[in-house]
Write an enzyme that holds these catalytic residues in place. Structure first.
Site, mmCIF file in Angstrom:
data_model
loop_
_atom_site.group_PDB
_atom_site.id
_atom_site.type_symbol
_atom_site.label_atom_id
_atom_site.label_comp_id
_atom_site.label_asym_id
_atom_site.label_seq_id
_atom_site.Cartn_x
_atom_site.Cartn_y
_atom_site.Cartn_z
ATOM 1 N N ASP A 157 9.179 -32.861 43.315
ATOM 2 C CA ASP A 157 10.400 -32.551 42.760
ATOM 3 C C ASP A 157 9.296 -31.056 42.527
ATOM 4 O O ASP A 157 8.153 -30.549 42.598
ATOM 5 C CB ASP A 157 10.829 -32.662 41.316
ATOM 6 N N HIS A 165 1.309 -35.759 47.561
ATOM 7 C CA HIS A 165 3.105 -36.563 47.971
ATOM 8 C C HIS A 165 3.747 -35.631 49.029
ATOM 9 O O HIS A 165 4.836 -36.370 49.027
ATOM 10 C CB HIS A 165 3.381 -37.697 47.370
#
EC number: 2.3.1.286
Length: 231
Positions: free
Chosen positions: A91, A106
């Protein structure tokens, strides 16, 4: 305290409504991770994978940074030395709280990647297997996310930061996902102090020098205030 390196995991965003892997009835529980978070799953059923990440992207864009994100942005802005933020999260809540230079090991939900030519661009709200790469014009687009079995991004940069840190802090991490779960050992190897801030002890909790447990929105702002010597 000089250079602080902070690793954040899903636990820091959970109070913003973004579930962790272990949340009962959360988004992750509705999908088989082998089918939506591996290169093999994408090869078998790209429609399903895009459906999953489209849902996560929508979820992310409706979420708001919480007090823990804001506290780390404050720490980075007010600390007298360097603060490096590494996140396992995909996010953008750190950035929306004002943190800069975040290392997304990631990947990011906001990114798209061409599997054919490695071109990267900003992902649209909805992605599909029929999307054309803007660089090579092939239908090989995928979310710019590191899946299980793939190498996380910017690892050289991360290990360099760990090697010259004075304090390593893990916030909201499970201790189950490598190589991030091994960062505390890397820090110890060079004599760096370590601290865990988590809702509950992680699987690597015993390897940290100290720990504080509780909701991220409570313990992270409290710790930041202690570091800054301010209320």
């Amino acid at each position: 305290m000089n250079h602080i390196v902070i690793l954040t995991g899903a636990g820091i965003s959970a109070e913003s409504g973004l579930g962790t892997f272990r949340d009962k009835d959360g988004l992750w529980t509705k999908y088989d991770l082998n089918e939506v978070a591996t290169p093999e799953g994408f090869a078998r059923n790209p429609d399903l994978v895009h459906e999953f990440y489209n849902a996560r992207r929508t979820n992310c864009r409706s979420a708001q940074p919480n007090a823990a994100h804001a506290a780390l942005a404050r720490l980075q802005a007010e600390h007298s030395d360097r603060v490096t933020i590494i996140t396992q999260n995909v996010d953008d809540l750190h950035e929306r709280s004002g943190t800069t230079g975040v290392i997304h090991m990631h990947g990011e939900l906001s990114g798209a990647l061409c599997a054919a030519c490695d071109h990267r661009w900003t992902a649209p709200q909805e992605m599909s297997p029929n999307d054309l790469c803007p660089s090579c014009n092939r239908t090989a687009t995928r979310p710019d996310i590191v899946w299980f079995g793939e190498m996380p991004y910017r690892m050289d940069e991360i290990y360099q930061a760990l090697s010259n840190a004075d304090l390593f802090v893990a916030i909201g991490t499970s201790g189950n996902i490598y190589p991030a779960a091994g960062f505390v050992a890397e820090a110890h190897a060079v004599g760096t102090k370590t601290l865990e801030l988590n809702l509950e002890p992680s699987t690597t909790a015993g390897t940290f020098d100290s720990a504080h447990f509780g909701p991220a929105t409570e313990i992270v702002p409290r710790w930041v205030s202690e570091i800054l010597g301010a209320p």
